[in-house]
Design a protein around this motif. Structure first.
Motif, PDB file in Angstrom:
ATOM      1  N   ASN A   1     -38.214 -19.391   6.177  1.00 44.94           N
ATOM      2  CA  ASN A   1     -37.742 -18.456   5.146  1.00 44.94           C
ATOM      3  C   ASN A   1     -36.387 -17.867   5.525  1.00 44.94           C
ATOM      4  OD1 ASN A   1     -39.786 -18.641   3.213  1.00 44.94           O
ATOM      5  ND2 ASN A   1     -41.046 -17.123   4.254  1.00 44.94           N
TER       6      ASN A   1
ATOM      7  N   TYR B   1     -33.633 -20.477   4.881  1.00 41.34           N
ATOM      8  CA  TYR B   1     -33.296 -20.589   3.460  1.00 41.34           C
ATOM      9  C   TYR B   1     -32.503 -19.372   2.989  1.00 41.34           C
ATOM     10  CZ  TYR B   1     -35.916 -24.848   2.385  1.00 41.34           C
ATOM     11  OH  TYR B   1     -36.340 -26.150   2.312  1.00 41.34           O
ATOM     12  N   GLU B   2     -32.900 -18.192   3.429  1.00 41.73           N
ATOM     13  CA  GLU B   2     -32.187 -16.963   3.062  1.00 41.73           C
ATOM     14  C   GLU B   2     -30.755 -17.001   3.587  1.00 41.73           C
ATOM     15  OE1 GLU B   2     -32.289 -12.400   4.501  1.00 41.73           O
ATOM     16  OE2 GLU B   2     -34.212 -13.174   3.803  1.00 41.73           O
TER      17      GLU B   2
ATOM     18  N   SER C   1     -28.640 -19.248   1.524  1.00 40.78           N
ATOM     19  CA  SER C   1     -28.322 -18.568   0.273  1.00 40.78           C
ATOM     20  C   SER C   1     -27.145 -17.616   0.451  1.00 40.78           C
ATOM     21  CB  SER C   1     -29.548 -17.807  -0.234  1.00 40.78           C
ATOM     22  OG  SER C   1     -29.225 -16.999  -1.328  1.00 40.78           O
TER      23      SER C   1
ATOM     24  N   GLY D   1     -29.154 -18.663  -5.144  1.00 36.27           N
ATOM     25  CA  GLY D   1     -30.361 -17.954  -4.734  1.00 36.27           C
ATOM     26  C   GLY D   1     -31.262 -18.757  -3.818  1.00 36.27           C
ATOM     27  N   LYS D   2     -32.012 -18.038  -3.016  1.00 35.80           N
ATOM     28  CA  LYS D   2     -32.981 -18.644  -2.105  1.00 35.80           C
ATOM     29  C   LYS D   2     -34.004 -19.467  -2.883  1.00 35.80           C
ATOM     30  CE  LYS D   2     -36.487 -17.250   1.259  1.00 35.80           C
ATOM     31  NZ  LYS D   2     -37.742 -16.963   0.587  1.00 35.80           N
ATOM     32  N   ASP D   3     -34.431 -18.969  -4.039  1.00 33.33           N
ATOM     33  CA  ASP D   3     -35.416 -19.688  -4.855  1.00 33.33           C
ATOM     34  C   ASP D   3     -34.889 -21.050  -5.291  1.00 33.33           C
ATOM     35  OD1 ASP D   3     -37.167 -17.585  -4.596  1.00 33.33           O
ATOM     36  OD2 ASP D   3     -36.683 -16.704  -6.546  1.00 33.33           O
TER      37      ASP D   3
ATOM     38  N   GLU E   1     -34.931 -23.381  -2.320  1.00 33.40           N
ATOM     39  CA  GLU E   1     -36.292 -23.816  -2.000  1.00 33.40           C
ATOM     40  C   GLU E   1     -36.743 -24.930  -2.929  1.00 33.40           C
ATOM     41  OE1 GLU E   1     -38.496 -20.146  -2.136  1.00 33.40           O
ATOM     42  OE2 GLU E   1     -38.081 -19.712  -0.029  1.00 33.40           O
ATOM     43  N   GLU E   2     -36.197 -24.980  -4.146  1.00 35.79           N
ATOM     44  CA  GLU E   2     -36.532 -26.038  -5.095  1.00 35.79           C
ATOM     45  C   GLU E   2     -35.802 -27.336  -4.793  1.00 35.79           C
ATOM     46  OE1 GLU E   2     -36.092 -25.062  -9.249  1.00 35.79           O
ATOM     47  OE2 GLU E   2     -36.879 -23.041  -8.899  1.00 35.79           O
TER      48      GLU E   2
END
Length: 112
Positions: free
Chosen positions: A60, A63-64, A67, A80-82, A85-86
């Motif tokens: 996490n 990924y952050e 971002s 964005g991190k989201d 993640e995708e």
């Protein structure tokens, strides 16, 4: 009187194209002190084998961090991190951070 205009100063960028639906291309700037501190902090955190952070938490954090780094781009596009993640697997994250650190190292050493 002399003056310095930081708005007209030529910058070096790391250009990347994301593997999202739009094939978004961003031009990432060299890190600010705040971003550089974050990079050093996560490296120290992950390298510290005595920490109590789970592998999931470490991922996490990676990924952050991606971002934050990618959002510091010429176009002001928030990455964005989201989203990451995708579209990124963990290998993509590691590859990006490795290439970004090469870019940063070249800027610190003054290479073109």
């Amino acid at each position: 009187m002399s003056s310095i205009d930081f708005n007209s100063r030529e910058k070096k960028y790391l250009t990347i194209t994301l593997n999202d639906d739009k094939k978004t291309t961003i031009m990432i700037l060299s890190p600010s002190k705040k971003v550089m501190n974050k990079l050093v902090e996560i490296k120290d955190l992950i390298d510290d084998e005595s920490n109590d952070i789970s592998e999931d938490e470490q991922i996490n954090i990676l990924y952050e961090t991606c971002s934050v780094v990618m959002s510091r781009n010429k176009g002001g596009i928030n990455i964005g991190k989201d989203l990451l993640e995708e579209i990124f697997d963990i290998d993509d994250v590691q590859f990006f951070l490795s290439k970004y650190m090469e870019f940063v190292g070249s800027r610190i050493k003054g290479k073109n």
